[in-house]
Design an enzyme around this catalytic site. Structure first.
Site, PDB file in Angstrom:
ATOM      1  N   THR A 150       0.824  -1.216   0.000  1.00  0.00           N
ATOM      2  CA  THR A 150       0.000   0.000   0.000  1.00  0.00           C
ATOM      3  C   THR A 150       0.858   1.265   0.000  1.00  0.00           C
ATOM      4  OG1 THR A 150      -1.673  -1.203   1.208  1.00  0.00           O
ATOM      5  CG2 THR A 150      -1.812   1.187   1.294  1.00  0.00           C
ATOM      6  N   GLY A 163       2.438  -2.843   8.179  1.00  0.00           N
ATOM      7  CA  GLY A 163       2.624  -3.087   9.603  1.00  0.00           C
ATOM      8  C   GLY A 163       4.072  -3.415   9.906  1.00  0.00           C
ATOM      9  N   GLU A 191      -7.410  -5.241   3.816  1.00  0.00           N
ATOM     10  CA  GLU A 191      -7.551  -6.481   3.041  1.00  0.00           C
ATOM     11  C   GLU A 191      -8.746  -6.410   2.095  1.00  0.00           C
ATOM     12  OE1 GLU A 191      -5.327  -8.722   2.899  1.00  0.00           O
ATOM     13  OE2 GLU A 191      -4.114  -7.981   4.563  1.00  0.00           O
TER      14      GLU A 191
END
Lengths: 660, 660
Positions: free
Chosen positions: A140, A179, A422
Site C-alpha cells: 500500500t 505493519g 484487506e
C-alpha cells in the site's frame, strides 16, 4: 461469584461445555486451547500493566518485548501451526492486540514461501524463520490502496549492472501503512512497478533490505519511519518507506512466477490467479476475527447486564437486572446470535477453502471465482456487523462502557479496521456483485450455476401474495432469504441493463447501479449465513439441549434480519404486513426464551478473563469492587495531587483568591 | 490549493457564504464567530503539539494549562455569553475536546445560581465565578446512573451539631464519572440522600469542599481520584469520590427550594418540575453538538473524497475522484443531509425552549411535558445518527480514516458518549414514548393535543392503497413521515393494551412493548426533523440558489429515511413497492445533482482547518504533502532507531544470527 451471575448459570437449560466443544472441535482441541491460553495468560513474563495506562511508545515497547519472548517460548513449548498460535500468541499473550512482529509471520514469511525460488528460499527463508531478520510486506502507498496497478514505486532494471533501481517518484508513492515497518523490520518484500527497457510490466515483489543489520539505521537512500498514532494498533509500528534510487541485485526479485533474465528478458508467470488463494484465506480469518471480536464484546455486555441493576420497573420493587429490560435484550441478543452465525460461517468458509485448495492444487482453478465472491461478501458483511455490534454492546453498558475498564473501546478500536483493510468492504461487495451478475446472466442463458449461486437459476420475480406462513420455521426463513437475494440480484441486473439502454457505457451503468449491487451482494451473503447456521444445527451429532437453544438463536438471527430489512421482503409482496408483525412478536417471544440462557451462551464462547481484559465482563461478576482498584492503579492517581497543580492551578487559584 | 478542490469550488451552484449566514444568523454574527475563532486559533499561547501525540497525563496537563489561560483571556477580550464561548473556547481553543474546567462552567456555576439561596450565593458564587474555587457536580454513582432515587450516598442531619454527616456506605455508592472531579476540583455540589431523624427525603444538593485550599490534598474522610482512561475525554479528569462520615454545616445544603430547619424540620419545595428546564437546555445543546460533530466528519470525508483518486472506472482513463463513485456518495450525502437537518432541528429546539421558558417563568408549566418529550427524542435520535455517521465518514476515507491524521477517530471518541450521558438514549426515547402514549389516549378520549403531537389526533390506521404519489414532493414526504409516526404510535398503544389484556400488569406490559415504543418515538422524532427542515426552507428570506440546493438535501434526507425504513411505509400498504423503487431512483438522481455542490455544502459549515484538526480535511486539499510531515513529528520518529531496539531487538537478532 456475584449471586446474580451464579443464579443465571444455575438456571441455564444446557451445559455450556457442550457448545464449547461444538465451537472448538471437540474436547481434545478444547483442552489444548485452554492449556495454551492459560500457559500464556499465567506466564509472569507476559504480565504488564494495562496497555490503556501506557503512552503509545510504551505500548510499542511492551508488545515488542513480548513478541520476542513469544518467539522464544513458542519454540520451547513446541507450539506451532495456526490453531496453536491463535490460542497461545494471538489470544493468550496478545489478547488480540497488535504487536510488532505481526506482519513478519502473517505476510513476510508466507510471501517468501509462496513467491521465492528455491535458491531464494535457501538464502532468506531460514534467516527469516529464525528471526535473524525481521520483515514485512510493503504494498500500500499513501495514494494507492485497493488499485494495485496504480502503485507508483518503481523497480527499473539495469541490464548493465544487473540491478534494479528502486525509486519513489512522488509523495503519493510513499509506502504507507505496512505493519511493523516503521521501527521494527530490517527487510521487506516490496511491491513495485517493474520497468525494463522503458516498458512497464506491472507490480512485482522484491526482497529489499531497508535497515542495517549492524545498527538498525536506515540504509543509504532509504527513508523509513512510523506513520504516527492511529485509532488503535498502538503496538504496531505501521510505517512509511521511500527510496531514492536504491539499487538491489537482480536476484532480489522474487522469481517463482515471473522472472527477469540477466539481459532484461521478461518471462511471464503461468497463471495470474494463484494469488487469490491467499486472499481467500486471509478473508476467512477476518470473518473469524469479526465473529470473535463481536463475541467478546457481547460476553462483556451480557454478563454486565446481569450484574447491573437499574431503575425501578415496578414501584417498591428492587431495581431489576438491566438484562430484564426487553430493549436491552433487543440490543444484545441479535448480536449474540450474529456472533454465533459468523463463527459458523467462518468455519464453513475455512473448510470450503481447504476443499477448494485441493482442487486448485490439482490444477482446477474453476472454483476460484465462486470462492472469491463468497469470501469477499462474508468478510464485508461480518466486519460491518462486528463494527455496529461492538459499539452497540459498548453503549448497552451505559456510561461504564465508555471507560477502558469495560475493555470494549479497545476491542472496537483494534478490530474496526477489518472493514477497510484487506479489501475495502464496499469494493469487495461489488466484486461479489460482479460474480452474481455474471452468474445471473449465465443462468438466463441456460448455463448451470456453481453451488453457492445455484439458487439464482430459480428466481421467481413474481411474488406469491397473500399466503400465510409460519415465519418461525427455519425452512420458511431460508426460503425468504433466498427469494430476497434472488430478487435483488434480478432487479440489479434489470437496472444495470436499463442504465445501459438509457445510453450509459458499461462502467457508468455499473456505477449508477452500484448501490443496488451492494444491496444484492449483501443479501446473498446474509442468505449464506442464515442457511449455513441452520445447516450446522441439522448435524445429528449436535446434542439436543444445544440444538434447542441454538435453534432459538438461529431463528432470532433470521427474524431480526427480516424485521430490520422488512422492506426487502415486503416490496414485491413476498411477505405481508401480517408476516412482519408476526415476526416482531416471535422475536419478543424468542428473547424471553433466550433470556435465562444468555449468560451460558456467552460463557460458551469460552473467553477467560485474561483474554477479555474487562472489569465489566469478569466471569465472577465482581465488577464494582474491581473498578475502583483498576482506577486507582492508573497513572493520574500515582499521586493525590498531580504535578500540574503546582505548575498551573495553585498560582491561578491563589491569584484569584487574592483579588477577592 | 489542490486543483481538484479548486474545480469543485468553482463549479458550485451557490455561494457558500450565503449558507454560512443562514446557519449562523447573519453576516454580523458570522463575523463575530470568525473573529473569536481566529483569535483563539492564532493565539501562540494555545499552540501545542497534536494531542494524539501525547500521553493521557500530558493531555490533561495541556488542557489544564489552556483552561487557565482561556479564563484569563476571556476576561481580557470581553468574551461572555454562551455563543461567544462556543466560538472562542469550545471550538477555538479546545477544538471541541474536553478540558478540566468543563463542569465548573456547565454545571457547578449554574447549579449554584439556580439552587443556592441569596446568602449562599454571597458566600460561594463570587468565589466560584472568579475561579477562587473550582467545582463540579457529583451525582452519578458507580452503581447508579439514570435512576436518581437509587443513589446511595447519604447526608444525615444531626440537629445537635446542626451538621450533615456525608457518607458512602457501599462500593456502588462511590461517586463515579463526574467531570473535572479527579484532580482539578476543590469543591463540588454533591447529590446525596437526605435523612432526618431516620426518615429519607430523597436526593438533595449539598455544597461540599473536598480538597484543601492550601495544598489541594483531599480533606480528612474524603477519598477522591481519577476514574482512569476512557475511550476519549483524556483532557477531563472524570473522577470518583467517597465520604467516610464527613461533616458539613447545615448551611451547606443548597436551600433555594427544599430546606432543613435547624431543628430538623424539612420544608418541601414549591414545585418539583422546575429542574426540567435545565435538562431541556442541555439536551438542545447535545442536538447541536451531534450536528456539529457529524458536520465536521462529513467535511473531512467529503473534501478528502475529492482529493483522493482511486481505481480505474474506465480502462485507460485516469483514476477518478472517489466521490464520483455512487457508493461513496451514498455513504456521505445522506449524512451531509442529516448534519443540516439536525443543525436546523437544534436551532428550532433552542427557540422552542426560549419561548417555553417565558411561559414557564410566568408560572405556566403546562408546556414542560411536550418540551421534555421533544428534547429527549431529538437528543437520542441525533446522537445515534451522529455515532453511525462519524464512523461511516471515517471508513469512507479508507485506511487513512483510521489514522489520527484524519481527525475523525478523535471526533468519534470524544462525542460518542452523547448517546449515553445526560440520559441514556433508549431511556429517553421511552420517556418520549410515554408522552406519546399519554397524548394518544387523550386524543382517543377527545382531548385537544399539544402542538408537536397534534397530528396523533388524525391517525388514519386504514391505508389508502394503490395511490400514485410524487415521492419527491416534500409535502408528500412529510405526510408519509406523519402517517408512519401516527401509525406506529397507534400500533404501540394497541400492543400495550393487548399485553395488559393478556394478563400482564402495567410495568410488564410496558416492558414487553418497549421495542415498539422506541420505534414509535424514533419515528415521531424523525417526523419532526423532516418537517422542520422543510419549514426552514419555506422562509422567504432564504436565497433562491440556497433554497434550491437545500431542497435537494432535504429531499435526500427524507427519501433516504424512507428507503432505509421502507418496511415501515410498506407494512400497512401506505406506500407501494413502486413508490420505494421510485424513491431509490430519485435518491440516485439527487446525489448526481448534489455531487457538484458537495464541497461547497461542507465549506458552508465554516470550520477552519484549526478546528477540524485533520490532515485529510484540509481546506486547501494538500493532503499527501502534510501526511508525511505530520507523521515525522510524532513521538516514535524522534529518533531513527527506537531505544527498544537496543534494549530488546538487537540482542535477539544477534543471538538468532549467531545460531545460523
Amino acid at each position: 461469584m456475584n449471586p446474580d451471575l451464579k443464579k443465571e448459570r444455575d438456571g441455564a437449560s444446557f451445559d455450556p461445555e457442550k457448545i464449547v466443544n461444538l465451537l472448538y472441535g471437540g474436547p481434545d482441541r478444547v483442552k489444548r486451547k485452554r492449556k495454551l491460553e492459560s500457559l500464556a495468560l499465567n506466564d509472569p513474563d507476559f504480565q504488564h500493566e494495562d496497555l490503556n495506562f501506557m503512552s503509545r511508545e510504551q505500548q510499542y515497547e511492551t508488545q515488542l518485548k513480548k513478541s520476542i519472548m513469544v518467539v522464544q517460548k513458542q519454540e520451547k513449548h513446541g507450539i506451532m501451526g495456526p490453531e496453536d498460535s491463535a490460542h497461545y500468541v494471538y489470544n493468550g499473550a496478545f489478547k488480540a492486540m497488535a504487536g510488532p512482529f505481526g506482519l513478519h509471520t502473517s505476510m513476510f514469511l508466507p510471501t517468501l514461501r509462496g513467491q521465492a525460488t528455491d535458491e531464494q528460499k535457501d538464502k532468506w527463508l531460514k534467516m527469516a524463520e529464525n528471526y535473524a531478520i525481521i520483515g514485512t510486506y510493503a504494498q500500500t502507498e499513501m495514494g494507492h490502496g485497493t488499485f494495485l496497478r496504480g502503485l507508483e514505486t518503481t523497480a527499473t532494471y539495469d541490464p548493465h549492472t544487473q540491478e534494479f533501481d528502486l525509486h519513489t517518484p512522488t509523495p503519493t508513492g510513499t509506502k504507507w501503512w505496512p505493519g511493523c515497518l516503521g521501527k521494527t523490520s530490517n527487510y521487506c518484500v516490496l511491491m513495485a512497478q517493474l520497468y525494463i527497457h522503458g516498458k512497464s510490466y506491472g507490480p512485482h515483489p522484491f526482497m529489499v533490505q531497508i535497515r542495517s543489520l549492524e545498527d538498525h539505521k536506515p540504509l543509504p537512500g532509504v527513508t523509513v519511519g512510523d506513520i504516527g498514532p492511529k485509532f488503535g494498533y498502538a503496538g504496531n509500528d505501521n510505517g512509511f518507506l521511500r527510496f531514492d534510487h536504491v539499487r538491489i541485485p537482480r536476484d532480489n526479485m522474487l522469481m517463482k512466477y515471473s522472472r527477469v533474465e540477466p539481459d532484461g528478458t521478461y518471462v511471464k508467470p503461468p497463471s495470474s490467479k494463484l494469488a487469490y488463494g491467499t486472499m481467500v484465506q486471509v478473508r476467512s480469518f477476518i470473518v473469524s476475527e469479526a465473529a470473535e471480536s463481536l463475541a467478546k464484546a457481547v460476553t462483556i455486555a451480557t454478563r454486565y447486564s446481569c450484574v447491573r441493576r437499574q431503575s425501578e420497573m415496578k414501584p417498591g420493587h428492587p431495581e431489576p437486572q438491566v438484562l430484564d429490560y426487553v430493549t436491552q435484550q433487543y440490543k444484545l441478543f441479535p448480536y449474540l446470535a450474529a456472533a454465533y452465525a459468523f463463527m459458523f460461517a467462518a468455519r464453513a468458509m475455512v473448510s470450503v477453502y481447504f476443499r477448494s485448495m485441493e482442487r486448485i492444487t490439482r490444477g482446477d482453478i474453476t472454483v476460484l471465482p465462486e470462492l472469491h465472491a463468497l469470501s469477499s461478501g462474508l468478510k464485508s458483511l461480518s466486519s460491518w456487523v462486528m463494527n455496529a455490534g461492538i459499539e452497540e454492546c459498548r453503549m448497552a453498558c451505559g456510561g461504564h462502557g465508555y471507560s477502558h475498564a469495560s475493555g470494549i473501546p479497545s476491542i472496537y478500536a483494534e478490530h474496526t479496521p477489518a472493514a477497510t483493510y484487506e479489501g475495502e468492504n464496499t469494493v469487495l461487495m461489488l466484486q461479489t456483485a460482479r460474480y452474481l451478475m455474471k452468474s445471473y446472466s449465465q443462468s438466463v442463458q441456460g448455463e448451470k450455476l456453481a453451488g453457492s449461486v445455484a439458487y439464482l437459476a430459480g428466481v421467481q420475480p413474481v411474488p406469491v401474495a397473500g399466503r400465510t406462513r409460519d415465519v418461525l420455521d427455519l425452512q420458511v426463513l431460508i426460503e425468504a432469504y433466498q427469494h430476497r437475494a434472488a430478487r435483488l440480484v434480478h432487479e440489479a441486473a434489470l437496472q444495470l441493463r436499463k442504465e445501459q439502454q438509457a445510453g450509459k457505457d458499461q462502467p457508468d451503468a455499473w456505477n449508477a447501479t452500484s448501490v443496488d449491487l451492494v444491496k444484492a451482494a449483501t443479501a446473498h451473503s446474509q442468505y449464506f449465513v442464515v442457511k449455513n447456521f441452520a445447516a450446522r444445527l441439522a448435524d445429528p451429532a449436535v446434542d439436543s439441549s444445544v440444538r434447542a437453544v441454538l435453534t432459538s438463536l438461529c431463528q432470532l438471527h433470521a427474524l431480526h434480519g427480516v424485521v430490520n430489512n422488512s422492506g426487502d421482503f415486503l416490496e414485491d409482496g413476498y411477505m405481508t404486513g401480517t408476516d412482519i408483525r408476526q415476526a416482531r412478536r416471535h422475536i419478543n417471544a424468542l428473547m424471553a426464551k433466550l433470556r435465562p440462557d444468555a449468560v451460558a451462551l456467552v460463557d460458551a464462547f469460552d473467553y477467560p478473563d485474561g483474554i477479555l481484559n474487562s472489569i465489566l465482563g469478569r466471569y465472577d461478576g465482581n465488577v464494582y469492587e474491581h473498578l475502583l482498584e483498576w482506577a486507582k492503579a492508573s497513572p493520574l492517581n500515582k499521586t493525590d495531587v498531580h504535578q500540574s497543580y503546582h505548575k498551573y492551578l495553585k498560582p491561578f487559584l491563589q491569584a484569584n483568591r487574592a483579588k477577592l
